[in-house]
Design an enzyme around this catalytic site. Structure first.
Site, mmCIF file in Angstrom:
data_model
loop_
_atom_site.group_PDB
_atom_site.id
_atom_site.type_symbol
_atom_site.label_atom_id
_atom_site.label_comp_id
_atom_site.label_asym_id
_atom_site.label_seq_id
_atom_site.Cartn_x
_atom_site.Cartn_y
_atom_site.Cartn_z
ATOM 1 N N GLU A 109 0.172 -1.287 5.779
ATOM 2 C CA GLU A 109 1.234 -0.751 6.627
ATOM 3 C C GLU A 109 1.008 0.718 6.944
ATOM 4 O OE1 GLU A 109 5.063 1.187 7.654
ATOM 5 O OE2 GLU A 109 3.734 1.582 5.953
ATOM 6 N N ASP A 128 0.835 -1.207 0.000
ATOM 7 C CA ASP A 128 0.000 0.000 0.000
ATOM 8 C C ASP A 128 0.864 1.249 0.000
ATOM 9 O OD1 ASP A 128 0.824 -0.663 2.645
ATOM 10 O OD2 ASP A 128 -0.748 0.608 3.497
#
Length: 451
Positions: free
Chosen positions: A153, A88
């Protein structure tokens, strides 16, 4: 691409394009926890198409959009390594400020442009490039290697890294090395050092966001009292900002300076030889610049403030958010106590806002640290290897206890402007740096493989 490719020449067009294609997948994590599942599926398809040997020969378990790979070793025993990265990215605030559109995945003669080029899709793909190359050469690890690629994350890893780490604990995994993002090879940032400095982080700071709130009866602005909710919240923020938490030299930063000392010019080299005697002076010098102050202090950043509804209406409510990155030795509780003490206003509510994390355990450098340092020097000759702590948060904190040695590091060479591109405008990675990443991962994974 194999480790024989000279990093200074950069990656070829096909390798650069595989990274660029991943950058075109808009796998953004937002604070609302909304995500475009289709973009994560598109990235998944790209990875599986681009690295067929990886997906034919490694075991893959999915946790939402997170991907946990197991590369089985030929021998039993503890795992060799757990390599972390994340899929991400953070949003791009204003596309108009970018030289190249943030999700266009533009490749030119020197750079691959786009959100995630540094943080952190390049590391995902570099690891896969290295594994694919080793598999094509018929190489296999002696002991099992795990690859864990999280999908959230940037939202603290609660549904990605947390679940993958739990699975590894269920399996009784204990590795020699855990490697994640964090440190890089910096140029021009260490005063008195004219060589590239590779900071191999051994842990990370904690973090907490504190919410300050004031409520007030309100009224008409023509008849104000001595204070309004807005003025009280502004004064509280100012007091926190003007009274930061104390400077402190931690053992890991003292070791960092000791390792840097041989590369320093005089008189700094001699001064650092007296470090126990001159620690207060050195600490104050580090505090003079933002990127080094973070090494010796729990940092304070007022990030949001809000209050009032109209210019002629006394506000009934005002609030502010202040973000702290917590130095080892401090704690979330100490941050709250500090805020209440320096604000000195019982009318200001002080409470935590959202998730928090205590500072991580800082382990000593060991053989795995030396391996990472040696391989980094092979990729970037002349580099000085030292220790440090990650000022931000990474997924690796969720894997605590799963490895003997934790290192947060990637062998890419960045200057101060490059570092500002991470989570900023014009994020990009040079072809030469991407070659370094792949070369390093090939050497590292090859070290664990049967010849």
């Amino acid at each position: 691409m194999t480790s024989s490719t000279a990093p200074t020449t950069g990656v070829d067009d096909r390798t650069a394009e595989r990274l660029a294609t991943a950058l075109r997948c808009v796998t953004v994590s937002r604070d609302t926890e909304e995500r475009d599942d289709a973009e994560f599926h598109r990235l998944s398809d790209h990875l599986e198409h681009s690295y067929p040997l990886v997906h034919a020969e490694l075991e893959l378990e999915r946790f939402g959009h997170s991907r946990l790979y197991r590369w089985a070793g030929t021998e039993s025993g503890p795992a060799a390594a757990i390599l972390l990265a994340h899929l991400d990215v953070v949003p791009a605030d204003d596309d108009r400020l970018w030289t190249q559109p943030p999700f266009a995945g533009i490749v030119d003669d020197e750079f691959v442009w786009g959100r995630g080029a540094i943080d952190d899709k390049s590391r995902v793909l570099a690891i896969l490039e290295a594994v694919e190359s080793l598999l094509a050469a018929g190489r296999r690890p002696r002991r099992t290697i795990h690859l864990a690629f999280g999908h959230d994350e940037e939202l603290s890893g609660a549904t990605g890294a947390v679940r993958m780490a739990a699975r590894l604990r269920e399996q009784g995994v204990r590795a020699d090395l855990l490697l994640d993002e964090g440190g890089v090879i910096a140029t021009g940032l260490a005063d008195g050092v004219d060589r590239p400095v590779g900071t191999i982080m051994l842990g990370e700071k904690g973090w907490a966001t504190v919410k300050l709130t004031v409520t007030d009866p309100g009224g008409h602005s023509s008849m104000p009292g001595r204070d309004t909710a807005v003025s009280r919240i502004a004064r509280a923020v100012a007091r926190i900002q003007d009274h930061p938490m104390p400077l402190r030299m931690t053992p890991v930063i003292a070791e960092m300076l000791t390792r840097l000392r041989p590369a320093m010019a005089e008189p700094r080299r001699t001064a650092l030889g007296l470090l126990p005697l001159v620690t207060p002076v050195v600490t104050r010098l580090l505090a003079a610049r933002p990127h080094t102050e973070a090494m010796v202090r729990t940092t304070t950043a007022a990030t949001m403030i809000h209050g009032g509804v109209k210019a002629n209406v006394l506000p009934q409510h005002a609030e502010a958010l202040v973000n702290f990155r917590i130095l080892p030795g401090d704690s979330v509780a100490a941050v709250l106590e500090h805020c209440r003490r320096v604000i000195r206003d019982p009318g200001v509510s002080v409470e935590l806002d959202g998730p928090v994390a205590e500072p991580s355990r800082i382990g000593p450098p060991g053989p795995a640290f030396d391996l990472v340092a040696d391989l980094a020097r092979a990729v970037v000759p002349g580099m000085v290897a030292t220790t440090g702590i990650v000022p931000g948060a990474t997924d690796s904190r969720h894997y605590d206890g799963l490895a003997v040695t934790r290192c947060n590091f990637a062998p890419i060479v960045l200057d101060e402007r490059d570092l500002g591109r991470i989570h900023g405008t014009d994020e990009r990675l040079s072809r030469a740096n991407y070659a370094r990443l792949i070369d390093f991962d090939h050497r590292l994974l090859g070290h664990f493989c049967v010849p």
